[in-house]
Design an enzyme around this catalytic site. Structure first.
Site, short mmCIF file in Angstrom:
data_model
loop_
_atom_site.label_atom_id
_atom_site.label_comp_id
_atom_site.label_asym_id
_atom_site.label_seq_id
_atom_site.Cartn_x
_atom_site.Cartn_y
_atom_site.Cartn_z
N GLY A 49 -31.47 -16.14 7.56
CA GLY A 49 -30.70 -17.03 6.70
C GLY A 49 -29.22 -16.91 7.29
O GLY A 49 -28.87 -16.01 7.88
N GLN A 54 -20.54 -17.28 7.18
CA GLN A 54 -20.56 -16.37 8.43
C GLN A 54 -20.52 -16.92 9.80
O GLN A 54 -20.65 -16.34 10.74
CB GLN A 54 -22.18 -16.02 8.27
CG GLN A 54 -22.46 -15.25 6.98
CD GLN A 54 -24.06 -14.58 7.14
OE1 GLN A 54 -24.88 -15.38 6.61
NE2 GLN A 54 -24.03 -13.52 7.66
N CYS A 102 -27.64 -7.68 7.36
CA CYS A 102 -26.84 -9.13 7.36
C CYS A 102 -26.27 -9.16 8.83
O CYS A 102 -25.74 -8.13 9.50
CB CYS A 102 -25.76 -8.96 6.23
SG CYS A 102 -24.64 -10.27 6.33
N LEU A 103 -26.51 -10.37 9.40
CA LEU A 103 -25.74 -10.42 10.54
C LEU A 103 -24.33 -10.12 10.61
O LEU A 103 -23.64 -10.05 11.63
CB LEU A 103 -26.01 -12.07 11.10
CG LEU A 103 -27.52 -12.33 11.53
CD1 LEU A 103 -27.82 -14.00 11.74
CD2 LEU A 103 -28.10 -11.47 12.28
N HIS A 144 -29.13 -13.69 -1.44
CA HIS A 144 -28.39 -13.11 -0.32
C HIS A 144 -27.46 -14.28 0.24
O HIS A 144 -26.00 -14.19 0.36
CB HIS A 144 -29.07 -12.44 0.65
CG HIS A 144 -28.27 -12.06 2.01
ND1 HIS A 144 -28.43 -10.58 2.26
CD2 HIS A 144 -27.53 -12.55 2.94
CE1 HIS A 144 -27.65 -10.33 3.00
NE2 HIS A 144 -27.01 -11.48 3.57
N GLU A 145 -27.96 -15.52 0.35
CA GLU A 145 -27.26 -16.54 1.17
C GLU A 145 -26.29 -17.21 -0.04
O GLU A 145 -24.94 -17.36 0.10
CB GLU A 145 -27.81 -17.56 1.72
CG GLU A 145 -28.88 -17.15 2.66
CD GLU A 145 -28.34 -16.57 3.88
OE1 GLU A 145 -26.90 -16.22 4.17
OE2 GLU A 145 -28.98 -15.58 4.30
N HIS A 148 -23.16 -14.91 -0.24
CA HIS A 148 -22.13 -15.24 0.78
C HIS A 148 -21.45 -16.31 0.34
O HIS A 148 -20.02 -16.35 0.48
CB HIS A 148 -22.93 -15.67 2.11
CG HIS A 148 -23.30 -14.53 2.90
ND1 HIS A 148 -22.64 -13.59 3.27
CD2 HIS A 148 -24.46 -13.92 3.58
CE1 HIS A 148 -22.92 -12.56 4.08
NE2 HIS A 148 -24.45 -12.78 4.11
ZN LIG Z 1 -25.65 -11.87 5.00
#
Ligand SMILES: [Zn+2]
Length: 179
Positions: A49, A54, A102-103, A144-145, A148
């Site tokens: 995701g 991000q 997480c990226l 999670h998204e 963000h």
């Molecule tokens: Zn993340």
């Protein structure tokens, strides 16, 4: 299409609540290209995701896809989905703990409690209404998204940090215990 630069933890944009996207803006070629670039970027970095903040853009759009992913093997597949202005509602109080990475927080992983089943209401990339129920890992990725888009990261949701681990140590010390 282009691969976008990914925001890392500490950049203020990750802590801002993102802006709603108006129907008119969603239809613009610039926004459609941005969504294509988000998908491309998520795939390039083996993410499941990616939220717009991000990639330095404070707007309410996230993409997700769970396919054969080396970072998250053995998870039920989820087709490519674009969520615009998403809202989520837990369908029960039941929570489940599992690993997340997480990226924007490279090389780390930790166990995060999430609602097991949620209702998701959003628009797709064409502005069509989406309304569906997501469960288990699918629900986890969306939460999670969604976080963000609301200026939160998974670390904020951890009950404690005793499971926080680098990926190399994850493979060495944790994988067997939790398989
Ligand atoms: Zn993340």
């Amino acid at each position: 299409m282009s691969i976008l630069k990914v925001t890392r933890l500490g950049h203020p944009v990750l802590r801002k609540v993102t802006e709603n996207i108006a129907a008119k803006e969603l239809k613009t070629p610039a926004m459609q290209k941005f969504i294509d670039d988000m998908v491309e970027t998520m795939k390039e970095y083996d993410g499941v995701g990616l939220a717009a903040d991000q990639v330095f853009t404070s707007k309410q759009v996230a993409v997700l896809e769970v396919a054969d992913n080396p970072r998250y093997p053995n998870k039920a597949k989820v087709p490519l989905t674009v969520l615009v202005n998403p809202k989520i509602t837990p369908l029960s109080d039941e929570m489940e703990e599992d690993w997340e990475g997480c990226l924007s927080i490279p090389d780390l992983r930790g166990r995060v409690p999430r609602y097991k089943t949620i209702r998701v209401q959003a628009l797709d990339r064409r502005g069509k209404k989406l309304d569906f129920v997501a469960a288990n890992f699918h629900a986890r990725v969306i939460q999670h998204e969604y976080d963000h888009l609301n200026g939160k990261v998974y670390l904020d949701r951890m009950r404690d940090f005793t499971t926080l681990t680098f990926l190399q140590e994850f493979a060495r010390y944790w994988m067997k215990k939790y398989r």
